[in-house]
Design a protein around this motif. Structure first.
Motif, PDB file in Angstrom:
ATOM      1  N   ASP A  54      25.120  38.723  46.961  1.00  0.00           N
ATOM      2  CA  ASP A  54      25.211  37.280  47.222  1.00  0.00           C
ATOM      3  C   ASP A  54      25.929  37.059  48.565  1.00  0.00           C
ATOM      4  N   ALA A 104      32.095  41.964  40.248  1.00  0.00           N
ATOM      5  CA  ALA A 104      31.540  41.114  39.174  1.00  0.00           C
ATOM      6  C   ALA A 104      30.038  40.904  39.358  1.00  0.00           C
ATOM      7  N   ARG A 155      36.717  41.786  44.076  1.00  0.00           N
ATOM      8  CA  ARG A 155      36.596  41.367  42.672  1.00  0.00           C
ATOM      9  C   ARG A 155      35.258  40.649  42.455  1.00  0.00           C
ATOM     10  N   ALA A 156      34.865  39.835  43.444  1.00  0.00           N
ATOM     11  CA  ALA A 156      33.578  39.134  43.338  1.00  0.00           C
ATOM     12  C   ALA A 156      32.426  40.136  43.436  1.00  0.00           C
ATOM     13  N   ALA A 210      29.979  33.120  46.967  1.00  0.00           N
ATOM     14  CA  ALA A 210      30.162  33.680  45.617  1.00  0.00           C
ATOM     15  C   ALA A 210      31.631  33.972  45.323  1.00  0.00           C
ATOM     16  N   VAL A 211      32.489  33.983  46.342  1.00  0.00           N
ATOM     17  CA  VAL A 211      33.926  34.216  46.126  1.00  0.00           C
ATOM     18  C   VAL A 211      34.501  33.150  45.190  1.00  0.00           C
ATOM     19  N   LEU A 229      40.208  39.715  46.580  1.00  0.00           N
ATOM     20  CA  LEU A 229      39.362  38.645  46.041  1.00  0.00           C
ATOM     21  C   LEU A 229      37.879  38.949  46.309  1.00  0.00           C
ATOM     22  N   TYR A 246      24.263  31.398  45.416  1.00  0.00           N
ATOM     23  CA  TYR A 246      25.002  31.936  46.570  1.00  0.00           C
ATOM     24  C   TYR A 246      24.154  32.915  47.366  1.00  0.00           C
ATOM     25  N   HIS A 260      28.415  40.254  42.530  1.00  0.00           N
ATOM     26  CA  HIS A 260      27.994  39.345  43.605  1.00  0.00           C
ATOM     27  C   HIS A 260      27.859  40.032  44.962  1.00  0.00           C
ATOM     28  N   GLU A 274      33.448  32.270  42.489  1.00  0.00           N
ATOM     29  CA  GLU A 274      33.395  32.773  41.106  1.00  0.00           C
ATOM     30  C   GLU A 274      34.654  33.592  40.785  1.00  0.00           C
ATOM     31  N   ALA A 275      35.122  34.370  41.757  1.00  0.00           N
ATOM     32  CA  ALA A 275      36.332  35.175  41.530  1.00  0.00           C
ATOM     33  C   ALA A 275      37.572  34.279  41.483  1.00  0.00           C
ATOM     34  N   LEU A 310      28.023  39.626  50.665  1.00  0.00           N
ATOM     35  CA  LEU A 310      29.447  39.666  50.381  1.00  0.00           C
ATOM     36  C   LEU A 310      29.968  41.102  50.460  1.00  0.00           C
TER      37      LEU A 310
END
Ligand code: NDP
Length: 290
Positions: free
Chosen positions: A278, A273, A269-270, A282-283, A266, A229, A275, A285-286, A236
């Motif tokens: 990124d 985690a 959260r990514a 990469a969203v 959302l 990503y 990202h 992934e969340a 992001l």
């Protein structure tokens, strides 16, 4: 003679289907829990069966269009399904559809499930299509008749798959148009009309699916497939901060902020985690890890 067809369920969708079969010359037998809804179809040549079980004598091909799968059990429990191809075009969860596939095959029939991608007036019109899944051998003999409703798009043997496609497509549809409504409400608080904004939204929607610098549909697809990503000059974290501002703008304007708030959460959260540097893709992934 064209394939005879049975249509079970005459809500707006089932009635449009029965009418399309009739207009294309298929002998059409109908059944509905409330029989009065069949009157306009009977007037134009359909046969009304007194019960769903009795309707099944008229053909191998049984198209079901009802509110949900419970309606199919209520209508067909106790009926002889041997040799019948039940094509249920009602909506339900993929798990429900898989259980329904077992229920029908235990009774000697085959279940094809479907997700109809147009509203009732679009049935049988150019551009209409239906996602089908289930045993392909049961679909083949009926491709032509089912093709009267819209293009037959077979997606696989798993009976739950048609609904996964349908729900995926309808979620893109609902969320995109709801975001548009949010935009119209937000701009409306500053006196901008929906007509003034519409061309900007239209060009964005077109460009997203294109190959230009805004061609994010292609870009995200490649990145998600690769699991890479790249953030480049569009991180992001930067976009999550931007999403905070969209939430604040909604609150300042006094409009509902639920949609942007869910989106902002959302994104963060990514970022949390790992990202943040990124890109937008990469969203995913969340979404995959709630
Ligand atoms: P409706 O909810 O209006 O369908 C009503 C039909 O289901 C009627 O025939 C009704 O019978 C029957 N029904 C409901 N419960 C029972 C039951 N327990 N026993 C027997 N019959 C029952 O929906 P639509 O016609 O609009 O749509 C049908 C399906 O198609 C739905 O699953 C919907 O999600 C899907 N769909 C609809 C679209 C649309 O734009 N309308 C678009 C794409 C898919 P009665 O007349 O007696 O009440």
């Amino acid at each position: 003679m064209k394939t005879p067809v049975i249509v079970i369920g005459l809500g707006p969708m089932g009635a449009a289907m029965a009418r399309t079969f009739l207009e294309n010359g298929h002998p059409t037998t109908v059944w509905n829990r409330t029989p009065s809804k069949a009157a306009p179809l009977v007037k134009d040549g359909a046969t009304l069966a007194p019960t769903a079980a009795e309707a099944l004598a008229a053909s191998e091909l049984v198209v079901v269009s009802q509110t949900d799968y419970k309606a199919m059990y209520d209508s067909l429990d106790g009926a002889d399904l041997k040799g019948r191809v039940i094509v249920n075009l009602s909506s339900g969860s993929p798990g429900e559809l898989r259980r329904a596939g077992e229920w029908v095959s235990e009774r000697g029939g085959a279940l094809l499930t479907g997700g109809v991608m147009v509203p009732p007036p679009g049935i049988g019109q150019p551009g209409a299509y239906v996602f089908y899944s289930g045993p392909e051998g049961a679909l083949e003999p009926h491709r032509e008749a089912l093709g009267e409703l819209g293009d037959v798009t077979f997606v696989g043997e798993d009976p739950g798959l048609s609904m996964l496609y349908y729900q995926s497509q309808i979620y893109v549809f609902w969320s995109t148009l709801t975001a548009y409504m949010h935009a119209v409400a937000l701009l409306g608080t500053a006196g901008v009309s929906a007509q003034e904004f519409r061309p900007f939204a239209a060009s964005l929607l077109t460009e997203l699916a294109g190959d230009g610098p805004m061609g994010f549909l292609n870009q995200l697809t490649e990145e998600m497939e690769a699991g890479v990503y790249p953030g480049a000059d569009n991180t992001l974290r930067m976009q999550a901060v931007g999403a905070d501002h969209v939430v604040e703008a909604a609150r300042e304007a006094g409009i509902d902020a639920a949609g942007p708030t869910a989106l902002r959460e959302l994104f963060w959260r990514a970022v949390d985690a790992g990202h943040g540097t990124d890109g937008l893709s990469a969203v995913i992934e969340a979404v995959r890890r709630p």
